[in-house]
Scaffold this active site. Structure first.
Site, mmCIF file in Angstrom:
data_model
loop_
_atom_site.group_PDB
_atom_site.id
_atom_site.type_symbol
_atom_site.label_atom_id
_atom_site.label_comp_id
_atom_site.label_asym_id
_atom_site.label_seq_id
_atom_site.Cartn_x
_atom_site.Cartn_y
_atom_site.Cartn_z
ATOM 1 N N GLY A 21 -2.517 -17.651 -9.931
ATOM 2 C CA GLY A 21 -1.871 -16.206 -9.487
ATOM 3 C C GLY A 21 -0.379 -16.120 -9.195
ATOM 4 N NE ARG A 44 6.470 -5.929 -15.896
ATOM 5 C CZ ARG A 44 5.924 -4.961 -15.397
ATOM 6 N NH1 ARG A 44 5.285 -4.811 -14.360
ATOM 7 N NH2 ARG A 44 6.138 -3.692 -16.147
ATOM 8 N N GLY A 90 -6.763 -21.297 -9.124
ATOM 9 C CA GLY A 90 -6.361 -20.197 -8.164
ATOM 10 C C GLY A 90 -6.890 -20.677 -6.782
ATOM 11 C CG MET A 181 -9.102 -11.021 -6.058
ATOM 12 S SD MET A 181 -7.671 -10.058 -5.143
ATOM 13 C CE MET A 181 -8.067 -8.615 -5.629
ATOM 14 C CB SER A 204 -7.217 -19.997 0.193
ATOM 15 O OG SER A 204 -7.613 -19.016 0.055
ATOM 16 C CG ASP A 205 -9.893 -17.085 2.521
ATOM 17 O OD1 ASP A 205 -8.850 -17.268 1.711
ATOM 18 O OD2 ASP A 205 -10.811 -16.182 2.551
HETATM 19 O O1 R1P Z 1 -4.288 -17.713 -5.397
HETATM 20 P P1 R1P Z 1 -4.499 -17.035 -6.643
HETATM 21 O O2 R1P Z 1 -4.586 -17.959 -7.958
HETATM 22 O O3 R1P Z 1 -3.467 -15.748 -6.657
HETATM 23 O O4 R1P Z 1 -5.845 -16.287 -6.298
HETATM 24 C C1 R1P Z 1 -6.510 -15.632 -5.365
HETATM 25 O O5 R1P Z 1 -5.427 -15.366 -4.362
HETATM 26 C C2 R1P Z 1 -4.880 -13.703 -4.453
HETATM 27 C C3 R1P Z 1 -5.311 -13.182 -3.168
HETATM 28 O O6 R1P Z 1 -4.760 -13.439 -2.273
HETATM 29 C C4 R1P Z 1 -5.951 -13.353 -5.806
HETATM 30 O O7 R1P Z 1 -5.003 -13.481 -6.850
HETATM 31 C C5 R1P Z 1 -7.036 -14.185 -5.716
HETATM 32 O O8 R1P Z 1 -7.727 -14.351 -7.097
HETATM 33 O O1 URA Z 2 -9.490 -13.305 -3.767
HETATM 34 C C1 URA Z 2 -9.396 -13.908 -2.643
HETATM 35 C C2 URA Z 2 -8.988 -15.260 -2.608
HETATM 36 C C3 URA Z 2 -9.054 -15.990 -1.318
HETATM 37 N N1 URA Z 2 -9.786 -15.506 -0.558
HETATM 38 C C4 URA Z 2 -10.350 -14.091 -0.534
HETATM 39 O O2 URA Z 2 -10.794 -13.706 0.558
HETATM 40 N N2 URA Z 2 -10.158 -13.651 -1.834
#
Ligand code: R1P
Ligand code: URA
Length: 235
Positions: A21, A44, A90, A181, A204-205
Site C-alpha cells: 500500500g 502522485r 500489506g 483494505m 501490524s496490530d
Molecule cells: O500497509 P498497507 O499495505 O497499506 O495495508 C494496510 O494499511 C493501510 C491502513 O493503515 C491499508 O492500506 C491497509 O490495507
Molecule cells: O486495514 C488495516 C490494516 C492494519 N490494521 C488495521 O486495523 N486495519
C-alpha cells in the site's frame, strides 16, 4: 503510459508485480532487495520500480490505501502494462489470539463490506479468492525459506476508523483472521481480467491484545513477507 502509471523504456513493468500500500515500502524493497532498480513511475508519488531478483525482472508498485486506489492501479497494470501476476504485500490487523504482530497471513479469500463488486454486475454475491497457481508458488517458497504463514479468510474493509466497538468480533466469529483494505478489489480485478493475484500481509496490530507497530516499522521491518513474495514471484 496509463493515466496513473508512467513507463520508462529502460525499465518496463515486469510480468510479476509486488504491491505494498505504502509507496515508501515499495522504495525500501527496490533499494534493499532488487538488483539495478529503476523508478519507472512517480505520478502522485505512487512509486513503481523495476529491477531483478535472482536474475528475473520484478516490479514493485505502491497501491495506495483502500479498494478504489488498489482498483485503479491493479486495473491499469493488468490491462495496460501487460502484468500477469500481482502479489499484494500489506499489513493487517489480527482478529485471532493465536496470530500475533509480526506474523504473516495469506488471504485465500477476501470477504468485504465494500460495494466494489457492483462494477462487475453479477446477479448475486461474488466471492473474491486468490489465484491457486500463485498460492502454490507461495507454498513452495515457504518450504524453501522456512518462513511460516497462516492462510485463510481475511476481510477488506472500506473504513479504517470504525465507530462501533467490537465490530470485528462478528467477522472473527465467522473464522475471518484479519482485516486490511485492498485484497478484495485486487482479487475481483484479477478474476475479471483473467490474471493472477495473491494477498500476503504482515500483522501490524492486534484487535485481541491491542498491540501496535509504528509507521516506520510498517515501512521497513516486515522483510520476511518481502522475501517470501519475491521468492514466489520468480518461480
Ligand atoms: O500497509 P498497507 O499495505 O497499506 O495495508 C494496510 O494499511 C493501510 C491502513 O493503515 C491499508 O492500506 C491497509 O490495507
Ligand atoms: O486495514 C488495516 C490494516 C492494519 N490494521 C488495521 O486495523 N486495519
Amino acid at each position: 503510459m496509463s493515466l496513473h502509471i508512467a513507463v520508462d523504456h529502460r525499465a518496463p513493468v515486469a510480468e510479476s508485480v509486488l504491491m505494498p500500500g505504502d509507496p515508501l515500502r515499495a522504495q525500501f524493497i527496490a533499494e534493499n532487495f532488487l538488483d539495478n532498480p529503476i523508478r519507472y513511475s512517480e505520478i502522485r508519488n505512487m512509486y513503481g520500480y523495476t529491477g531483478t531478483y535472482k536474475g528475473v525482472p520484478v516490479s514493485v508498485q505502491g497501491s495506495g490505501m483502500g479498494m478504489p486506489s488498489m482498483g485503479i492501479y491493479s486495473w491499469e497494470l493488468y490491462n495496460e502494462h501487460g502484468v500477469e501476476n500481482i502479489i499484494r504485500i500489506g499489513t493487517a490487523g489480527s482478529f485471532r489470539e493465536d496470530i500475533n504482530v509480526g506474523e504473516i497471513v495469506v488471504g485465500l479469500a477476501a470477504s468485504t463490506d465494500s460495494n466494489f463488486q457492483h462494477a462487475f454486475d453479477v446477479p448475486g454475491q461474488y466471492s473474491p479468492c486468490c489465484s491457486y497457481p500463485l498460492l502454490n508458488k507461495l507454498q513452495e517458497a515457504g518450504k524453501e525459506t522456512g518462513i511460516p504463514f497462516t492462510a485463510g479468510n481475511i476481510v477488506s474493509c472500506d473504513v479504517f476508523y470504525e465507530t462501533t466497538e467490537d465490530w470485528w468480533k462478528r467477522w472473527a466469529r465467522m473464522g475471518v483472521m484479519a482485516v486490511e483494505m485492498e485484497a478484495a478489489a485486487l482479487y475481483m480485478n484479477a478474476a475479471y481480467c483473467r490474471k493472477n493475484a495473491l494477498a500476503i500481509m504482515t500483522i501490524s496490530d492486534s484487535f485481541v491484545t491491542g498491540e501496535k507497530t509504528t509507521a516506520e516499522e510498517r515501512q521497513t521491518t516486515f522483510t520476511d513477507m518481502m522475501k517470501l513474495a519475491l521468492e514466489a514471484a520468480v518461480k
